[in-house]
Design a protein around this motif. Structure first.
Motif, PDB file in Angstrom:
ATOM      1  N   THR A  72       0.974  -1.381  -0.168  1.00 19.22           N
ATOM      2  CA  THR A  72      -0.105  -0.118   0.018  1.00 19.22           C
ATOM      3  C   THR A  72       0.866   1.152  -0.102  1.00 19.22           C
ATOM      4  N   ARG A 110      -7.590   0.207  -7.954  1.00 22.12           N
ATOM      5  CA  ARG A 110      -8.899   0.671  -7.240  1.00 22.12           C
ATOM      6  C   ARG A 110      -9.314  -0.628  -6.555  1.00 22.12           C
ATOM      7  N   GLN A 113      -7.254  -1.102  -3.448  1.00 19.57           N
ATOM      8  CA  GLN A 113      -7.434  -0.255  -2.363  1.00 19.57           C
ATOM      9  C   GLN A 113      -8.642  -0.685  -1.615  1.00 19.57           C
ATOM     10  N   HIS A 114      -9.731  -1.241  -2.486  1.00 16.09           N
ATOM     11  CA  HIS A 114     -11.157  -1.526  -1.666  1.00 16.09           C
ATOM     12  C   HIS A 114     -10.778  -2.766  -1.014  1.00 16.09           C
ATOM     13  N   GLN A 117      -8.757  -1.655   2.033  1.00 11.56           N
ATOM     14  CA  GLN A 117      -9.260  -0.653   3.206  1.00 11.56           C
ATOM     15  C   GLN A 117      -9.488  -1.291   4.541  1.00 11.56           C
ATOM     16  N   SER A 125      -5.426   4.189   3.639  1.00 13.24           N
ATOM     17  CA  SER A 125      -6.683   3.870   2.601  1.00 13.24           C
ATOM     18  C   SER A 125      -6.909   5.195   2.137  1.00 13.24           C
ATOM     19  N   ALA A 126      -7.214   6.197   2.840  1.00 14.58           N
ATOM     20  CA  ALA A 126      -7.711   7.462   2.429  1.00 14.58           C
ATOM     21  C   ALA A 126      -6.792   8.177   1.414  1.00 14.58           C
ATOM     22  N   ASP A 129      -6.870   6.224  -1.934  1.00 16.56           N
ATOM     23  CA  ASP A 129      -7.989   6.516  -2.423  1.00 16.56           C
ATOM     24  C   ASP A 129      -7.914   7.849  -3.222  1.00 16.56           C
ATOM     25  N   LEU A 132      -5.784   7.775  -6.247  1.00 17.09           N
ATOM     26  CA  LEU A 132      -6.533   6.881  -7.492  1.00 17.09           C
ATOM     27  C   LEU A 132      -7.562   7.766  -8.024  1.00 17.09           C
ATOM     28  N   ALA A 133      -8.308   8.370  -7.095  1.00 15.21           N
ATOM     29  CA  ALA A 133      -9.421   9.376  -7.786  1.00 15.21           C
ATOM     30  C   ALA A 133      -8.792  10.380  -8.654  1.00 15.21           C
TER      31      ALA A 133
END
Length: 148
Positions: A72, A110, A113-114, A117, A125-126, A129, A132-133
């Motif tokens: 991660t 993604r 990440q899910h 999480q 994780s945030a 996220d 990736l966003a």
């Protein structure tokens, strides 16, 4: 969650050693001798994960906490660095358009990440996220490589 064990931090920092080391000596034996078997094991798992990205449908493993934390962290650093490099070019979309294989991997990242999480610190994780966003936003409409 408490701070990660020192072995996870060391492995995350050294994870590119097998790619950068001379080809002749056994890099994993050298890592084991110098840093211990757990660090070498985590690095080997990260290398296997990197190599799997070259194949269709790379697996997502979340069952090994030290590897999950290092993986991660690696994704956060690598993807953040790519965004920074893209911004420095002045043409973010063009930067990623020249990297269709990377763009094709975004759904995998993604999904990772899910899956990760509930098993990694909320802040990690945030952060993954968010990066990736941003990548998904700037790569919308870019045709991705259909084969790897």
């Amino acid at each position: 969650m408490a701070a990660p064990p020192p072995e996870v931090i060391a492995a995350a920092l050294l994870h590119d050693a097998p790619e950068l080391a001379p080809a002749s000596p056994d890099v994993y034996q050298a890592l084991t001798t110098r840093y211990g078997p757990e660090i070498a094991r985590i690095i080997a798992a990260l290398q296997a994960e990197h190599q799997a990205l070259d194949r269709p449908h790379p697996p997502i493993r979340v069952d090994d906490q030290p590897v999950l934390l290092a993986s991660t962290a690696d994704k956060i650093v690598a993807l953040t660095s790519l965004l920074r490099r893209a911004r420095a070019t002045g043409n973010v979309t063009g930067f990623f358009a020249r990297r269709p294989v990377l763009c094709a991997l975004l759904p995998h990242f993604r999904a990772f990440q899910h899956a990760a999480q509930p098993r990694v610190p909320t802040s990690m994780s945030a952060h993954l996220d968010a990066v990736l966003a941003r990548l998904e936003q700037v790569t919308t409409g870019i045709h991705t490589a259909s084969t790897r």
